[in-house]
Design a protein around this motif. Structure first.
Motif, mmCIF file in Angstrom:
data_model
loop_
_atom_site.group_PDB
_atom_site.id
_atom_site.type_symbol
_atom_site.label_atom_id
_atom_site.label_comp_id
_atom_site.label_asym_id
_atom_site.label_seq_id
_atom_site.Cartn_x
_atom_site.Cartn_y
_atom_site.Cartn_z
ATOM 1 N N LEU A 29 1.230 -1.344 -0.107
ATOM 2 C CA LEU A 29 -0.010 -0.059 0.001
ATOM 3 C C LEU A 29 0.151 1.094 0.064
ATOM 4 O O LEU A 29 1.908 1.086 0.950
ATOM 5 C CB LEU A 29 -1.171 0.331 0.941
ATOM 6 C CG LEU A 29 -1.466 0.987 1.601
ATOM 7 C CD1 LEU A 29 -3.026 1.420 0.343
ATOM 8 C CD2 LEU A 29 -2.720 1.015 2.981
ATOM 9 N N ALA A 30 0.257 2.296 -0.708
ATOM 10 C CA ALA A 30 1.000 2.951 -1.000
ATOM 11 C C ALA A 30 1.046 4.657 -0.243
ATOM 12 O O ALA A 30 -0.147 4.843 -0.504
ATOM 13 C CB ALA A 30 1.721 3.732 -2.539
ATOM 14 N N ILE A 31 1.080 5.302 0.266
ATOM 15 C CA ILE A 31 0.682 6.550 1.524
ATOM 16 C C ILE A 31 -0.065 7.215 0.067
ATOM 17 O O ILE A 31 -1.203 8.064 0.974
ATOM 18 C CB ILE A 31 2.221 6.715 2.311
ATOM 19 C CG1 ILE A 31 1.378 7.783 3.575
ATOM 20 C CG2 ILE A 31 2.945 8.139 1.572
ATOM 21 C CD1 ILE A 31 2.282 7.539 4.564
ATOM 22 N N ASP A 32 0.287 7.763 -0.529
ATOM 23 C CA ASP A 32 -0.304 8.889 -1.706
ATOM 24 C C ASP A 32 -1.406 8.147 -1.915
ATOM 25 O O ASP A 32 -2.529 8.197 -2.429
ATOM 26 C CB ASP A 32 0.488 8.842 -2.595
ATOM 27 C CG ASP A 32 1.544 9.750 -2.293
ATOM 28 O OD1 ASP A 32 1.048 11.255 -2.192
ATOM 29 O OD2 ASP A 32 2.702 9.350 -2.052
ATOM 30 N N ASP A 33 -2.189 6.157 -1.588
ATOM 31 C CA ASP A 33 -3.480 5.972 -2.310
ATOM 32 C C ASP A 33 -4.037 6.291 -0.901
ATOM 33 O O ASP A 33 -5.191 5.875 -1.325
ATOM 34 C CB ASP A 33 -2.954 4.097 -2.964
ATOM 35 C CG ASP A 33 -2.419 4.421 -3.965
ATOM 36 O OD1 ASP A 33 -2.269 6.053 -4.654
ATOM 37 O OD2 ASP A 33 -2.020 3.611 -4.198
ATOM 38 N N ILE A 34 -4.041 6.246 -0.155
ATOM 39 C CA ILE A 34 -4.586 6.798 1.607
ATOM 40 C C ILE A 34 -5.768 7.645 1.086
ATOM 41 O O ILE A 34 -5.380 8.812 0.651
ATOM 42 C CB ILE A 34 -3.630 6.408 2.340
ATOM 43 C CG1 ILE A 34 -3.238 5.275 2.536
ATOM 44 C CG2 ILE A 34 -4.861 6.720 3.603
ATOM 45 C CD1 ILE A 34 -2.461 5.446 3.856
ATOM 46 N N GLU A 35 -6.591 7.379 1.424
ATOM 47 C CA GLU A 35 -7.850 8.558 1.041
ATOM 48 C C GLU A 35 -7.966 9.066 2.925
ATOM 49 O O GLU A 35 -7.972 10.238 2.909
ATOM 50 C CB GLU A 35 -9.012 7.954 0.925
ATOM 51 C CG GLU A 35 -10.608 8.704 0.978
ATOM 52 C CD GLU A 35 -10.371 9.826 0.155
ATOM 53 O OE1 GLU A 35 -10.180 9.706 -0.656
ATOM 54 O OE2 GLU A 35 -11.000 10.961 0.663
#
Lengths: 354, 678
Positions: B140-146
């Motif tokens: 999981l990439a931190i930039d893909d977290i809502e």
């Protein structure tokens, strides 16, 4: 497939002619699949029947729906029921499919006192056929109706152009602002993205908002520029978003982006349709096909009584409801909202404002 | 070095992708000539704000909840997901080594923080074998977290098994929101080399994205704990009908980590491989009723062997490798029963399986590859009922049955009283259980010793086998009974919210093995091993406060504070161990300011008072840490981006001990560049 709606009880003479295809009864609706020859005969029968009853006190109205079934049938059913209850057997309602109209437009135009296209496809088609019969479009969005009206072809002399009007789907902005005010009070900045083709201009909206004592932020959406950037600019200075019907901004493709980005910024959206509410807008004022049908029926009755010269202007919906997305309301912390109560309050405010 | 090769390859791919991206999909082309039809008013639209995407308003939640949104994620300057939890009151983020963050709430934890539910889009990601979360190994990439929702307190009725002390609920961005090409590069000291590349596209009812990532640094100075992790994450959303949405996710990561052991004077390398697949169907029956069904599969695969020569004793071979997987099926139904009542209920089945030649060693040599299963069945339900306009009842329960510890029941009742739009209070009582992990129940960690020069030992197949620790099949579930009194104030016009939580938690039957020794005269290694047992009890009392304040549009503060009083009886531990595993005082402050010309600045200050880590067992002095971030945003016609400088632990001469004596956190600084084309 075609659909014939016969107001059989008002038209005895037609009975023999159309015996094979009409089922008797008050407001009976006939839906039959026939071979095209029978269909052709049926249509001819209808016109013959109509001609034979062409006397002054019968007001002949032809309903032309854009598509079969569903929503359009609900409008037709409501009009039929309402006319049944209200009129003194002096209105003859006939429903034909758009295909039938396109094939026999001249005959239908000649034998009708009023054409009611239901939906924009039928409206757009009818205005492009020559004719002189007045047109009252119903269940149409304002922007598309205005575009259609410009295409009108008339056989009438220039001094008395063909009458055209509409019962629109667009809720008046005052109604949407009333809902906004009831939900948020006067404290929130209401962001309004405005398309180029928007009916209301920047200044008009500002004037209305001033009367409502609401602070608004308008972003004129340039279709060439990236919509995401423009909307996100607007969201940065808004506490709520008001969606005015606009095909460039609030279309099916953008709904996801708009609702997700507003939710992330904790900005509730006031939509313009029930489906926008289901998708994730907090609330909306909207009119159902039945409500539009009822208003259309009333317009038919009043047009029967009025001389043709007094043809009304395109009207926003009178009857409306409020839709609330309970799950979204819960998440935003708006509790205890009642759609019925809000609708009642808005009606009351509208009466006071008049 | 191999990892650098990968990083530069990714960088090259990024540079190639950049010019191509101008031709990337136009997500929202102008369509001004298209006619608006009545269908645009009347036809169904896809349900965008689904129940899983909506969060419960804090005022009405039965538990204290902290939300970390994207703005906070960015402003924190965090490279690691785990670092974000420093912003949550009561949470401590520390490290067992450079690539193993430990996120704990209310102490009591060793390097496996087992008493926490961690969900990513509804998928339980805590380790199948050990119960802790491997934060660096989430694909999981931190930039893909809502956003991340942290629910502080037991909450099994809503979040399922393991929602014991708290729940971390990570929600990723919808794939239709990540159109175009996005790239991020971080470069800094301790050889920080991170690269992320994402491509997303939407076509009518289908949207998808693919994220590639690479993460590397050399860890703590003086330790062999560098790591490099590569990730691939795919998410696709398909709108089957306006009322039916399918969500499909796939993820994969692998990596190599350095391993050292000060006590054994050994170094080695470890490799991890994890992957998962998840599918979720959401069906909307109406605006106030929906149904969802999800299935996921997670696989963990870790390979690591210590091969250590100890003078006289011999050559010790410890195999820390294991393979594990989790299969989980869950159905959930949400219905607005009436205007004032809403119910969420459902059920699920899970199977956790694991095999490990060392951890699950057999009694005889050579070790058989034993394979253990744990089946778990659960049903849960929660009713939210507005008794009056001001009084809200939240009541629910979860019942579960596991192979390892039988049945458990976790009920909860909560009342929220909304005095007025500004003030509200909540009173909640809950009971929870945590069933033992596979390691706690089944492990039998045995290491063979060869080439010993000790006299009178057999020579085949090994000189002797030492047992390091053992599980215990008779373990029972741990239990918690928690009471919480909360007060909330919300002044939306002033941009101010305050949440105070006063609580008391009583824990019993806590499972430990530390210092729970069994004497073994035939084990020449250390003549003993440790066994898991339900021997701990603890009472935790405290106050936790959160303040969010946004006085101006461009200025935002968030502050958290916690005071924790932990009393634990862990009778088998040494007298000074385990008493202060929860620091008494934790404080965090984050200030964000937007300046003109696209300049953003943020400052984060963290304080954690002294405590004992169960990892090292030694007192850890108080920690003060200042993180700074200064960013400049830029944009073009089709692109936006930001370049940022981040300094972690910016205070001068402030190297601090992070959990273990040998983890010295020095200043870290890195430059982060991100670009989005669409």
């Amino acid at each position: 497939m075609q659909c014939l709606v016969l107001k059989a009880n008002i038209d005895k003479t037609r009975k023999d002619c159309c015996k094979a295809h009409a089922r008797q009864g008050s407001g009976a609706i006939l839906r039959e699949r026939t071979v095209s020859f029978f269909r052709y005969c049926a249509v001819l029968c209808l016109f013959a029947a109509s001609l034979s009853t062409a006397n002054a006190d019968i007001f002949r109205v032809t309903l032309i729906s854009s598509h079969d079934g569903g929503t359009y049938q609900r409008v037709i059913d409501t009009i039929t029921t309402h006319i049944d209850e209200q009129s003194q057997h002096t209105i003859l309602l006939e429903a034909v499919s758009l295909d039938d109209f396109n094939q026999h437009s001249t005959a239908i135009d000649r034998t009708s006192d009023l054409l009611i296209p239901i939906g924009i496809r039928a409206t757009d088609s009818i205005v492009q056929h020559p004719g002189s019969t007045s047109i009252l479009a119903t269940l149409v969005p304002r922007s598309s109706f205005n575009a259609s009206r410009k295409k009108i072809t008339s056989e009438m002399p220039l001094e008395s152009p063909r009458n055209i009007s509409a019962i629109l789907l667009d809720q008046p902005i005052e109604r949407q602002l009333n809902l906004t005010r009831l939900l948020f009070g006067n404290v929130k900045r209401i962001g309004i993205p405005l398309g180029l083709s928007s009916q209301l201009k920047h200044d008009e909206i500002e004037n209305i908002a001033r009367q409502f004592n609401l602070s608004i932020e308008i972003e004129n959406i340039d279709p060439v520029e990236n919509l995401i950037h423009q909307i996100s600019r607007l969201l940065d200075r808004s506490d709520a978003l008001l969606a005015l019907p606009n095909p460039v901004i609030f279309n099916r493709r953008n709904v996801r982006y708009i609702l997700l980005s507003t939710y992330r910024k904790r900005i509730p959206v006031i939509g313009f349709s029930k489906s926008y509410v289901k998708a994730g807008a907090l609330a909306a004022t909207y009119s159902s096909p039945e409500q539009i049908g009822k208003q259309t029926a009333e317009a038919i009755i009043s047009l029967q009584k009025k001389p043709a010269r007094e043809f009304p202007a395109a009207a926003p919906p009178i009857y409306f409801s409020v839709a609330i997305n309970e799950q979204v309301a819960r998440s935003f912390g708006y509790t205890g909202l009642s759609a019925q109560q809000l609708a009642r309050k808005i009606s009351q405010l509208e009466r006071e404002e008049q | 070095m191999q990892h650098k090769k990968f990083f530069y390859r990714l960088l090259a791919a990024l540079l190639i992708a950049t010019p191509c991206s101008t031709s990337a999909s136009e997500p929202l082309p102008p369509q001004d000539n298209s006619l608006f039809s009545e269908e645009d008013f009347l036809n169904e639209l896809p349900v965008v704000l689904t129940a899983t995407r909506l969060s419960q308003p804090a005022r009405e939640a039965p538990a204290a909840t902290t939300i970390i949104d994207r703005e906070l994620i960015k402003a924190s300057g965090a490279r690691e997901i785990a670092d974000l939890f420093r912003l949550v009151p009561g949470f401590v983020v520390s490290h067992d080594n450079g690539y193993t963050p430990i996120v704990t709430y209310h102490g009591l934890s060793n390097e496996q923080a087992r008493r926490m539910q961690v969900l990513v889009d509804g998928r339980s990601v805590y380790s199948v074998v050990f119960g802790g979360t491997k934060w660096m190994d989430l694909p999981l990439a931190i930039d893909d977290i809502e956003r991340i929702e942290v629910i502080r307190g037991p909450n099994a009725a809503t979040y399922g098994a393991n929602a014991f002390l708290s729940t971390i609920n990570i929600i990723t961005r919808h794939s239709s929101e990540t159109n175009g090409v996005f790239a991020r590069v971080n470069v800094g000291n301790i050889d920080i080399r991170d690269g992320y590349l994402r491509y997303g596209n939407s076509r009518d009812e289908l949207s998808y994205r693919v994220t590639l990532g690479y993460n590397h640094d050399t860890g703590f100075a003086g330790r062999q704990d560098s790591h490099q992790v590569r990730i691939v994450n795919f998410r696709s959303d398909y709108q089957l009908t306006p009322s039916d949405a399918m969500e499909f996710q796939l993820g994969f990561n692998n990596g190599e980590m350095g391993v050292d052991s000060k006590t054994l004077n050994a170094t080695d390398e470890k490799s991890n491989k994890n992957h998962f697949a998840q599918i979720r169907w959401q069906h909307h029956l109406s605006t106030d009723e929906n149904f969802s069904l999800q299935f996921y599969y997670i696989k963990e695969d870790t390979a690591q062997t210590y091969d250590i020569r100890i003078p006289v004793l011999g050559r010790v071979i410890a195999n820390n490798s294991y393979k594990a997987n989790r299969l989980d099926l869950e159905a959930q139904h949400i219905k607005q029963l009436a205007h004032d009542a809403r119910i969420v209920w459902g059920g699920g089945i899970r199977r956790d399986s694991a095999s490990a030649p060392g951890y699950f060693g057999s009694e005889e040599m050579p070790f058989k590859n034993l394979y253990y299963n744990n089946n778990l069945y659960r049903i849960f339900g929660n009713l939210e009922w507005r008794l009056t306009q001001k009084l809200l009842l939240n009541t629910g329960a979860m019942w579960e049955k596991t192979d390892l510890s039988g049945t458990g029941f976790a009920p909860r009742i909560g009342l929220n009283y909304l005095f007025n739009p500004v003030h509200s209070m909540r009173l909640t009582a809950s009971h929870g259980t945590r069933s033992p992990t596979l390691a706690e129940s089944k492990s039998n960690f045995r290491v063979p010793v060869y080439d010993s020069t000790l006299p009178t030992l057999p020579t085949t197949p090994s000189n002797f086998v030492s047992t390091l620790w053992k599980g215990n099949e008779d373990l029972e579930s741990e239990t918690i009974t928690a009471y919480e009194l909360g007060y909330m104030a919300s002044l939306p016009k002033q941009g101010f919210t305050l949440d105070i939580k006063i609580y008391r938690e009583e824990l019993a039957g806590l499972i430990y093995m530390d210092e729970n020794r069994v004497y073994d005269p035939n084990d020449y290694f250390d003549f003993r091993y440790e066994v898991s047992e339900n021997f701990g009890e603890a009472t935790i009392k405290g106050v936790e406060t959160t303040i969010n304040y946004q006085p101006l549009r461009d200025t935002r503060f968030t502050l958290s504070h916690s005071y924790t009083k932990l009393k634990s009886t862990l009778p088998k531990l040494l007298p000074d161990q385990g008493k202060r595993t929860a620091p008494e005082l934790i404080f965090s402050f984050l200030a964000m300011q937007k300046f003109p010309r696209g300049i953003n600045g943020s400052l984060a200050y963290y304080y954690v008072s002294e405590s004992d880590g169960l990892g090292s067992g030694r007192p850890i002095p108080a920690i003060r840490r200042l993180d700074l971030r200064l960013a400049l945003a830029f944009s073009g016609r089709k692109m936006r981006g930001e370049i940022a400088i981040i300094v972690q632990n910016a205070l001068p001469d402030n190297d601090y001990i992070d959990w273990r004596d040998d983890n010295i956190f020095e200043r870290r600084q890195y430059v982060s560049l991100d670009v989005q084309f669409n």
